[in-house]
Motif scaffolding. Structure first.
Motif, PDB file in Angstrom:
ATOM      1  N   UNK A  69      13.717 -38.239  44.322  1.00 48.12           N
ATOM      2  CA  UNK A  69      13.374 -37.250  45.343  1.00 48.12           C
ATOM      3  C   UNK A  69      13.902 -35.885  44.935  1.00 48.12           C
ATOM      4  N   UNK A  70      13.157 -34.852  45.324  1.00 52.59           N
ATOM      5  CA  UNK A  70      13.559 -33.471  45.082  1.00 52.59           C
ATOM      6  C   UNK A  70      13.949 -32.870  46.433  1.00 52.59           C
ATOM      7  N   UNK A  71      15.181 -32.383  46.521  1.00 53.31           N
ATOM      8  CA  UNK A  71      15.668 -31.774  47.758  1.00 53.31           C
ATOM      9  C   UNK A  71      15.895 -30.292  47.480  1.00 53.31           C
ATOM     10  N   UNK A  72      15.163 -29.449  48.188  1.00 53.91           N
ATOM     11  CA  UNK A  72      15.156 -28.026  47.912  1.00 53.91           C
ATOM     12  C   UNK A  72      16.407 -27.297  48.351  1.00 53.91           C
ATOM     13  N   UNK A  73      16.528 -26.089  47.860  1.00 56.03           N
ATOM     14  CA  UNK A  73      17.700 -25.251  48.095  1.00 56.03           C
ATOM     15  C   UNK A  73      18.070 -25.176  49.578  1.00 56.03           C
TER      16      UNK A  73
END
Length: 448
Positions: free
Chosen positions: A335-339
């Motif tokens: 998963x990519x968790x944004x800033x």
């Protein structure tokens, strides 16, 4: 003219009491073989030959993972180290540079030591790596005169005078590739073990009028792994060195002895690692992050300023942006968790993209697996996911949208919308009181 590596990895490792080839047992999350290869690869070798024996197919698969450019040859019969080196003859045909003999069960040779051996080759035909042993025990002894190495004597073949020496043989050797293979072809097995010793090469070279010398290293570099106890000691040695390296490069370890690092862990300066954190393979943590206590990370990337844990688990494919917060009892996978996004506690985020500054409420889950396929959840920027929301993938939540607590979201949510997906609450006056009175009466009658 490039250097060639000959990595000996044919031993069965009987004392390991294992079905796994000895060189495939792991230290810091990587097989012993990989540690030895990494040391040798610092010489930028032109050719790498791995001599396998017991479990050769398993060794071959591991070599393909860690050094796909290497050639694996098989020593069908284990007739000694000299015989093992001879198996590399075809793979090194035409090699014009030096060859360095390494061992797959000796994982801690420093690249600087191999470089010193390569430099010594400028003035000597044969270079052997030796060390001053605190307890020489049954190591082979190096017999020298000044800088010259006269011969190597195996312990079982050594005289009492030779056994009194404490300059010991590590097994590593460097020579011109064609010369080494030529000398190996002349070895005899007339010794106490009936084997072809690589250790006889320096004496053979001197009979030809060639020179041999010794490069010395710290004894700790030559630690070999032959048993489970040795493997445990190697793990301790690796962790001690890796922790010290981390401290020296500006990483804070609040309780170093409880932090476990992997073969390839990368941690930026000014990162703080709290107690009882475990790094599996494939982790990069950028500068200024904080990994809180009892967290487990593997195959993930943590950006600057992120805070992870306590009690968080980051699995392979987790990509965390700057200033992300992943709290206690949160698991993140692929998963990519944004800033600036937050997953504060008690959530599972798998196969998902979480946009910048979004907040995932407690107990929320991405339902990513239908029993056959994995599906992706996409959460836009600035989204508020209410506590205990089930996001049934594939599903998308638009920017600035919101879900009500306890919702099961099965359809896309448009930007700015509130999604409510739960049954309407209904009340039955007095039902609970009457229900429990009946149950208590039933229980009392059963006791009678």
């Amino acid at each position: 003219m490039g250097t060639s590596l000959i990595l000996l990895a044919a031993g069965k490792g009987t004392r390991m009491n294992s079905d796994l080839p000895k060189v495939l047992h792991e230290v810091a999350g990587a097989p012993l073989l990989a540690h030895a290869l990494r040391s040798g690869q610092a010489l930028d070798p032109e050719r790498i030959v791995v001599v396998a024996g017991h479990g050769s197919e398993s060794v071959r698969v591991s070599v393909e993972d860690w050094a796909p450019e290497a050639t694996v040859v098989v020593q069908e019969e284990q007739l000694g180290t000299g015989h093992a080196v001879a198996q590399a003859r075809d793979a090194l045909r035409g090699a014009e540079g030096d060859a360095v003999v390494l061992y797959g069960d000796t994982p801690f040779i420093r690249p600087e030591t191999l470089q010193a051996m390569a430099e010594a080759r400028a003035t000597h035909d044969i270079v052997v790596l030796g060390f001053e042993a605190r307890d020489p025990g049954r190591y082979g002894r190096l017999v020298t005169e000044g800088d010259d190495l006269i011969r190597i004597v195996e312990f079982k073949d050594a005289s009492e005078e030779e056994r009194a020496l404490n300059l010991c043989n590590s097994g590593l050797l460097c020579a011109k590739a064609d010369l080494l293979l030529e000398l190996v072809g002349e070895l005899s097995n007339e010794n106490a073990s009936g084997e072809y010793y690589l250790t006889d090469v320096p004496a053979l070279a001197r009979e030809r009028g060639l020179s041999a010398t010794v490069v010395r290293c710290d004894e700790a570099e030559t630690m070999g792994v032959n048993s489970r106890a040795d493997l445990a000691a190697a793990e301790v040695a690796y962790q001690d060195r890796a922790r010290q390296d981390a401290l020296e490069t500006g990483v804070t370890l609040t309780d170093p002895a409880t932090v476990h690092l992997a073969f390839d862990t990368v941690i930026g300066r000014d990162t703080v690692i709290e107690p009882n954190v475990v790094f599996g393979p494939g982790v990069t943590v950028e500068s200024g992050a904080r990994i809180r206590a009892f967290s487990h990370l593997e195959g993930c990337h943590v950006s600057r300023g992120a805070v992870i844990g306590p009690y968080a688990r980051l699995r392979p494919g987790a990509e965390l942006g700057e200033d992300v917060r992943v709290g206690n009892f949160v698991e993140v996978k692929n998963a990519v968790i944004g800033e600036g996004a937050k997953v504060p506690h008690l959530s599972y985020i798998g196969d998902a993209d979480i946009g910048r500054r979004s907040n995932i409420g407690a107990g929320s889950i991405t339902c990513n697996y239908d029993g056959v396929f994995k599906h992706r959840t996409r959460v836009g920027e600035g989204v508020f996911v209410g506590s205990n929301t089930m996001l049934v993938a594939p599903v998308t939540l638009g920017d600035q949208s919101m879900t009500a607590s306890g919702s099961v979201i099965t359809r896309d949510v448009a930007p700015g919308d509130l999604a409510i997906a739960r049954a309407r609450q209904d009340a039955k006056p007095g039902f609970a009181q009457r229900f429990f009175e009946r149950l208590r009466a039933k229980k009392a009658s059963q006791k009678g």
